[in-house]
Design a protein around this motif. Structure first.
Motif, mmCIF file in Angstrom:
data_model
loop_
_atom_site.group_PDB
_atom_site.id
_atom_site.type_symbol
_atom_site.label_atom_id
_atom_site.label_comp_id
_atom_site.label_asym_id
_atom_site.label_seq_id
_atom_site.Cartn_x
_atom_site.Cartn_y
_atom_site.Cartn_z
ATOM 1 N N TYR A 190 0.744 -1.092 0.124
ATOM 2 C CA TYR A 190 0.270 0.204 0.009
ATOM 3 C C TYR A 190 0.408 1.467 0.088
ATOM 4 O O TYR A 190 1.686 1.556 0.566
ATOM 5 C CB TYR A 190 -0.759 -0.189 1.058
ATOM 6 C CG TYR A 190 -1.395 -1.706 1.237
ATOM 7 C CD1 TYR A 190 -3.535 -1.074 0.322
ATOM 8 C CD2 TYR A 190 -1.999 -2.472 1.413
ATOM 9 C CE1 TYR A 190 -4.464 -2.394 0.377
ATOM 10 C CE2 TYR A 190 -2.998 -3.485 1.719
ATOM 11 C CZ TYR A 190 -4.353 -2.803 0.962
ATOM 12 O OH TYR A 190 -5.184 -3.815 0.878
ATOM 13 N N MET A 191 -0.069 2.241 -0.560
ATOM 14 C CA MET A 191 1.154 3.355 -1.146
ATOM 15 C C MET A 191 2.253 3.306 -1.030
ATOM 16 O O MET A 191 3.251 3.584 -0.310
ATOM 17 C CB MET A 191 1.003 4.071 0.546
ATOM 18 C CG MET A 191 -0.618 4.790 1.052
ATOM 19 S SD MET A 191 -1.687 5.590 -0.645
ATOM 20 C CE MET A 191 -0.845 7.338 -0.136
ATOM 21 N N GLU A 192 2.996 3.143 -1.906
ATOM 22 C CA GLU A 192 3.924 3.061 -2.419
ATOM 23 C C GLU A 192 4.492 3.533 -3.807
ATOM 24 O O GLU A 192 3.636 4.275 -4.747
ATOM 25 C CB GLU A 192 4.279 1.620 -3.108
ATOM 26 C CG GLU A 192 4.484 -0.051 -1.608
ATOM 27 C CD GLU A 192 4.983 0.953 -0.810
ATOM 28 O OE1 GLU A 192 5.188 0.987 0.063
ATOM 29 O OE2 GLU A 192 6.483 0.378 -1.169
ATOM 30 N N CYS A 193 5.612 3.619 -3.972
ATOM 31 C CA CYS A 193 5.960 4.388 -5.606
ATOM 32 C C CYS A 193 7.679 3.513 -6.283
ATOM 33 O O CYS A 193 8.087 3.176 -5.093
ATOM 34 C CB CYS A 193 6.369 5.331 -5.269
ATOM 35 S SG CYS A 193 7.839 6.282 -4.277
ATOM 36 N N GLY A 194 7.358 3.679 -7.168
ATOM 37 C CA GLY A 194 8.473 3.027 -8.023
ATOM 38 C C GLY A 194 9.325 4.097 -9.277
ATOM 39 O O GLY A 194 8.984 5.498 -9.452
ATOM 40 N N PHE A 195 10.695 3.836 -9.085
ATOM 41 C CA PHE A 195 12.221 4.951 -9.346
ATOM 42 C C PHE A 195 12.157 3.805 -10.373
ATOM 43 O O PHE A 195 12.803 3.159 -9.663
ATOM 44 C CB PHE A 195 12.046 6.382 -8.222
ATOM 45 C CG PHE A 195 13.130 5.773 -6.900
ATOM 46 C CD1 PHE A 195 13.790 5.612 -6.890
ATOM 47 C CD2 PHE A 195 11.378 5.149 -6.131
ATOM 48 C CE1 PHE A 195 14.345 5.045 -5.951
ATOM 49 C CE2 PHE A 195 12.480 4.824 -4.747
ATOM 50 C CZ PHE A 195 13.642 4.678 -4.518
ATOM 51 N N VAL A 196 13.580 4.683 -10.958
ATOM 52 C CA VAL A 196 14.517 4.668 -11.220
ATOM 53 C C VAL A 196 15.843 4.694 -10.250
ATOM 54 O O VAL A 196 15.874 5.899 -9.899
ATOM 55 C CB VAL A 196 15.337 4.741 -12.458
ATOM 56 C CG1 VAL A 196 16.672 4.226 -13.125
ATOM 57 C CG2 VAL A 196 14.120 4.828 -13.265
ATOM 58 N N ASP A 197 16.352 3.735 -10.188
ATOM 59 C CA ASP A 197 17.323 3.779 -8.907
ATOM 60 C C ASP A 197 18.326 4.119 -9.929
ATOM 61 O O ASP A 197 19.310 3.351 -10.201
ATOM 62 C CB ASP A 197 17.518 2.564 -8.401
ATOM 63 C CG ASP A 197 19.681 2.735 -6.780
ATOM 64 O OD1 ASP A 197 19.789 3.018 -7.739
ATOM 65 O OD2 ASP A 197 18.242 2.190 -6.174
#
Length: 228
Positions: A190-197
């Motif tokens: 829940y309440m997560e985000c994805g981004f490029v490391d």
């Protein structure tokens, strides 16, 4: 008349040369002084190619004027113009920037087989079901369940993020980076985000609080929503 008598300033960096052109004088004055300074600061034939960045400040140059600058620089052996940087936008560029930074709100459920694509940021109030897909040139914010495919930064923006109230995607994509669903059974988060490391060069999923640390510029998202 140029400010402080400086029309063309040449600065050397480890990446090449930077030419600062005064934006308060005539274009003819710039051409005249640029030719003189480059003649004095000649480059030997044996030296490697030197990249040149031309910064023109708050000045608009036509395509022909830009070509004139490039030709003068190219006349000097081993110099190549890599970029001409201006603080002025054309109307076309401003409209494209506006389009790519606008937030498109969508209130619906994206069902299996449906694909929804926008320019700029997407704010989806609803779910993305398995087999459904959402795409945006900017960021994707989902106030609902992400169980299908989300592709942010479709034109190559690796700074884009994907955030959802419930994250259990079939696939996440940011620019050219791809993250598939885990092979093992997962309850989702829940309440997560994805981004490029940037270090690992792959997509990471972290708590939603990570957004404000990695993308402080998204404060403008709130202002755009309030002003919209």
């Amino acid at each position: 008349m140029a400010v402080n008598g400086q029309i063309v300033m040449i600065k050397g960096t480890r990446d090449g040369l930077i030419l600062h052109l005064n934006d308060q004088c005539s274009f003819e004055s710039i051409i005249h002084e640029l030719e003189q300074k480059l003649s004095v600061n000649g480059v030997d034939h044996d030296e490697p190619m030197i990249r040149v960045t031309i910064r023109i400040g708050k000045r608009y140059l036509s395509g022909q004027q830009q070509e004139t600058l490039k030709e003068i620089v190219r006349e000097k052996q081993r110099l190549v113009v890599e970029a001409i940087e201006s603080e002025v936008m054309t109307k076309k560029e401003a409209l494209a920037w506006k389009e790519n930074t606008e937030v498109t709100p969508i209130v619906k459920t994206i069902r299996s087989g449906q694909v929804f694509e926008v320019r700029g940021d997407m704010l989806l109030i609803g779910d993305v079901n398995p087999g459904g897909q959402v795409m945006a040139t900017g960021n994707i914010f989902i106030m609902g369940r992400l169980r299908g495919v989300a592709h942010a930064g479709t034109q190559g923006d690796e700074q884009a993020i994907i955030a959802a109230s419930y994250m259990k995607p079939n696939q996440l994509r940011i620019a050219d980076q791809l993250s598939r669903a885990p092979d093992y059974e997962s309850e989702g988060v829940y309440m997560e985000c994805g981004f490029v490391d940037e270090v690992k060069g792959s997509i990471r999923i972290e708590s939603l609080q990570e957004v404000t640390r990695r993308r402080p510029d998204l404060a403008s998202f709130e202002r755009r929503m309030l002003n919209g």
